[in-house]
Motif scaffolding. Structure first.
Motif, short mmCIF file in Angstrom:
data_model
loop_
_atom_site.label_atom_id
_atom_site.label_comp_id
_atom_site.label_asym_id
_atom_site.label_seq_id
_atom_site.Cartn_x
_atom_site.Cartn_y
_atom_site.Cartn_z
N ALA A 10 28.62 -7.08 -23.18
CA ALA A 10 27.82 -6.87 -24.39
C ALA A 10 26.95 -5.62 -24.27
N GLU A 11 26.30 -5.43 -23.11
CA GLU A 11 25.45 -4.24 -22.95
C GLU A 11 26.26 -2.96 -22.95
N GLN A 12 27.51 -3.02 -22.48
CA GLN A 12 28.37 -1.84 -22.52
C GLN A 12 28.78 -1.51 -23.95
N HIS A 13 29.03 -2.54 -24.75
CA HIS A 13 29.33 -2.33 -26.17
C HIS A 13 28.16 -1.65 -26.87
N GLU A 14 26.95 -2.10 -26.57
CA GLU A 14 25.76 -1.51 -27.19
C GLU A 14 25.59 -0.05 -26.77
N LEU A 15 25.75 0.22 -25.47
CA LEU A 15 25.62 1.59 -24.97
C LEU A 15 26.69 2.48 -25.59
N LEU A 16 27.90 1.98 -25.65
CA LEU A 16 29.00 2.75 -26.25
C LEU A 16 28.72 3.05 -27.72
N ALA A 17 28.19 2.09 -28.44
CA ALA A 17 27.85 2.31 -29.85
C ALA A 17 26.78 3.39 -29.98
N LYS A 18 25.76 3.36 -29.11
CA LYS A 18 24.71 4.37 -29.15
C LYS A 18 25.25 5.77 -28.81
N LEU A 19 26.08 5.84 -27.76
CA LEU A 19 26.64 7.12 -27.34
C LEU A 19 27.59 7.68 -28.40
N THR A 20 28.38 6.82 -28.97
CA THR A 20 29.34 7.25 -29.98
C THR A 20 28.62 7.75 -31.23
N ALA A 21 27.55 7.09 -31.61
CA ALA A 21 26.81 7.49 -32.80
C ALA A 21 25.98 8.75 -32.59
N ALA A 22 25.87 9.22 -31.35
CA ALA A 22 25.01 10.35 -31.03
C ALA A 22 25.48 11.66 -31.66
N CYS A 23 26.79 11.83 -31.84
CA CYS A 23 27.26 13.07 -32.43
C CYS A 23 28.60 12.85 -33.14
N PRO A 24 28.90 13.68 -34.11
CA PRO A 24 30.13 13.51 -34.89
C PRO A 24 31.40 13.61 -34.04
N GLU A 25 31.36 14.47 -33.02
CA GLU A 25 32.54 14.62 -32.15
C GLU A 25 32.85 13.32 -31.41
N MET A 26 31.81 12.62 -30.99
CA MET A 26 32.02 11.35 -30.29
C MET A 26 32.60 10.30 -31.24
N ILE A 27 32.18 10.31 -32.48
CA ILE A 27 32.74 9.38 -33.46
C ILE A 27 34.22 9.66 -33.65
N GLN A 28 34.57 10.95 -33.79
CA GLN A 28 35.98 11.34 -33.94
C GLN A 28 36.78 10.98 -32.69
N LEU A 29 36.22 11.27 -31.53
CA LEU A 29 36.92 10.98 -30.27
C LEU A 29 37.19 9.49 -30.12
N ALA A 30 36.20 8.67 -30.41
CA ALA A 30 36.37 7.22 -30.30
C ALA A 30 37.46 6.73 -31.25
N ALA A 31 37.49 7.27 -32.45
CA ALA A 31 38.50 6.86 -33.42
C ALA A 31 39.90 7.27 -32.98
N VAL A 32 40.03 8.48 -32.47
CA VAL A 32 41.34 8.98 -32.04
C VAL A 32 41.85 8.17 -30.84
N ILE A 33 40.97 7.86 -29.91
CA ILE A 33 41.37 7.06 -28.75
C ILE A 33 41.78 5.66 -29.20
N ARG A 34 41.01 5.08 -30.10
CA ARG A 34 41.34 3.75 -30.61
C ARG A 34 42.71 3.74 -31.29
N ASP A 35 43.04 4.83 -31.99
CA ASP A 35 44.34 4.92 -32.67
C ASP A 35 45.48 5.16 -31.70
N PHE A 36 45.20 5.80 -30.56
CA PHE A 36 46.25 6.11 -29.59
C PHE A 36 46.60 4.90 -28.72
N ALA A 37 45.64 4.06 -28.44
CA ALA A 37 45.83 2.94 -27.51
C ALA A 37 47.02 2.04 -27.86
#
Length: 123
Positions: A11-38
Protein backbone atom coordinates in the motif's frame (compact mmCIF):
# COMPACT_ATOMS: atom_id res chain seq x y z
CA UNK A 1 8.09 0.38 -9.00
CA UNK A 2 6.76 1.19 -12.46
CA UNK A 3 8.03 -2.17 -13.70
CA UNK A 4 6.53 -4.19 -10.84
CA UNK A 5 3.13 -5.83 -11.14
CA UNK A 6 0.68 -3.53 -9.34
CA UNK A 7 -0.70 -6.43 -7.26
CA UNK A 8 2.84 -7.09 -5.94
CA UNK A 9 3.22 -3.57 -4.51
CA UNK A 10 2.45 -2.77 -0.88
CA UNK A 11 0.00 0.00 0.00
CA UNK A 12 2.77 2.48 0.87
CA UNK A 13 4.50 1.71 -2.44
CA UNK A 14 1.26 2.42 -4.32
CA UNK A 15 1.02 5.78 -2.54
CA UNK A 16 4.65 6.67 -3.27
CA UNK A 17 4.25 5.63 -6.89
CA UNK A 18 1.14 7.79 -7.22
CA UNK A 19 3.00 10.79 -5.77
CA UNK A 20 6.05 10.26 -8.00
CA UNK A 21 3.96 9.71 -11.09
CA UNK A 22 1.90 12.84 -10.47
CA UNK A 23 5.07 14.92 -10.02
CA UNK A 24 5.54 15.60 -13.73
CA UNK A 25 3.77 15.04 -17.05
CA UNK A 26 6.58 12.81 -18.36
CA UNK A 27 6.11 10.41 -15.44
CA UNK A 28 2.38 10.22 -16.13
CA UNK A 29 3.11 9.39 -19.79
CA UNK A 30 5.81 6.88 -18.84
CA UNK A 31 3.54 5.07 -16.38
CA UNK A 32 0.78 4.84 -18.98
CA UNK A 33 3.10 3.53 -21.69
CA UNK A 34 4.57 0.90 -19.36
CA UNK A 35 1.10 -0.16 -18.25
CA UNK A 36 0.10 -0.57 -21.90
CA UNK A 37 3.24 -2.57 -22.76
CA UNK A 38 3.00 -5.07 -19.89
CA UNK A 39 0.14 -7.18 -21.35
CA UNK A 40 2.22 -7.72 -24.50
CA UNK A 41 4.64 -9.86 -22.51
CA UNK A 42 2.07 -12.67 -22.22
CA UNK A 43 2.14 -14.62 -25.51
CA UNK A 44 -0.97 -14.02 -27.63
CA UNK A 45 -1.73 -14.06 -31.38
CA UNK A 46 -2.97 -10.42 -31.31
CA UNK A 47 0.25 -9.03 -29.80
CA UNK A 48 1.94 -7.96 -33.10
CA UNK A 49 -0.97 -5.62 -33.86
CA UNK A 50 -1.04 -4.38 -30.27
CA UNK A 51 2.73 -3.75 -30.47
CA UNK A 52 2.25 -1.65 -33.63
CA UNK A 53 -0.35 0.42 -31.78
CA UNK A 54 1.98 0.73 -28.77
CA UNK A 55 4.87 1.93 -30.98
CA UNK A 56 2.63 4.62 -32.50
CA UNK A 57 1.65 5.67 -28.97
CA UNK A 58 5.32 5.88 -27.92
CA UNK A 59 6.23 7.98 -30.97
CA UNK A 60 3.59 10.49 -29.92
CA UNK A 61 4.96 10.71 -26.39
CA UNK A 62 7.75 13.07 -25.37
CA UNK A 63 9.95 10.24 -24.05
CA UNK A 64 13.20 10.05 -26.09
CA UNK A 65 14.54 6.92 -24.35
CA UNK A 66 11.39 5.03 -25.22
CA UNK A 67 11.72 6.22 -28.82
CA UNK A 68 15.08 4.44 -28.93
CA UNK A 69 13.54 1.32 -27.37
CA UNK A 70 10.72 1.32 -29.94
CA UNK A 71 13.24 1.72 -32.79
CA UNK A 72 15.12 -1.30 -31.44
CA UNK A 73 11.90 -3.34 -31.40
CA UNK A 74 11.18 -2.34 -34.98
CA UNK A 75 14.69 -3.20 -36.17
CA UNK A 76 14.19 -6.85 -35.28
CA UNK A 77 10.43 -6.97 -35.67
CA UNK A 78 10.25 -10.62 -36.79
CA UNK A 79 12.03 -11.84 -33.66
CA UNK A 80 9.95 -9.56 -31.43
CA UNK A 81 6.70 -10.77 -32.98
CA UNK A 82 7.79 -14.38 -32.47
CA UNK A 83 8.64 -13.71 -28.83
CA UNK A 84 5.29 -11.99 -28.24
CA UNK A 85 3.19 -14.72 -29.86
CA UNK A 86 4.86 -18.05 -29.05
CA UNK A 87 4.92 -19.59 -25.56
CA UNK A 88 8.56 -20.75 -25.79
CA UNK A 89 11.38 -19.31 -23.69
CA UNK A 90 15.16 -19.63 -23.69
CA UNK A 91 15.21 -18.82 -19.96
CA UNK A 92 16.55 -22.23 -18.82
CA UNK A 93 19.38 -22.09 -21.36
CA UNK A 94 20.28 -18.53 -20.38
CA UNK A 95 20.31 -19.61 -16.72
CA UNK A 96 22.79 -22.41 -17.41
CA UNK A 97 25.01 -20.03 -19.41
CA UNK A 98 24.94 -17.46 -16.61
CA UNK A 99 25.83 -20.10 -14.02
CA UNK A 100 28.73 -21.39 -16.15
CA UNK A 101 30.11 -17.88 -16.65
CA UNK A 102 29.82 -17.13 -12.93
CA UNK A 103 31.78 -20.26 -12.03
CA UNK A 104 34.45 -19.47 -14.64
CA UNK A 105 34.81 -15.91 -13.28
CA UNK A 106 35.14 -17.19 -9.72
CA UNK A 107 37.94 -19.52 -10.79
CA UNK A 108 39.88 -16.64 -12.44
CA UNK A 109 41.15 -18.97 -15.20
CA UNK A 110 42.87 -21.38 -12.79
CA UNK A 111 43.46 -25.06 -13.50
CA UNK A 112 41.89 -25.16 -16.95
CA UNK A 113 38.90 -26.88 -18.43
CA UNK A 114 39.01 -30.07 -16.32
CA UNK A 115 38.47 -28.24 -13.03
CA UNK A 116 35.85 -25.96 -14.60
CA UNK A 117 33.96 -29.03 -15.85
CA UNK A 118 34.15 -30.59 -12.38
CA UNK A 119 32.78 -27.43 -10.72
CA UNK A 120 29.92 -27.22 -13.23
CA UNK A 121 28.94 -30.85 -12.77
CA UNK A 122 29.00 -30.55 -8.97
CA UNK A 123 27.32 -27.13 -8.93
Amino acid sequence: MLLTRPDNLKAEQHELLAKLTAACPEMIQLAAVIRDFAPLLAPHADNPDALSHWIVQVRGANLPHLHAFARGLERDRDAVNTALTLPYSNGPTAGVNTKTKRIARQMHGRAGFTLLRHHILLG
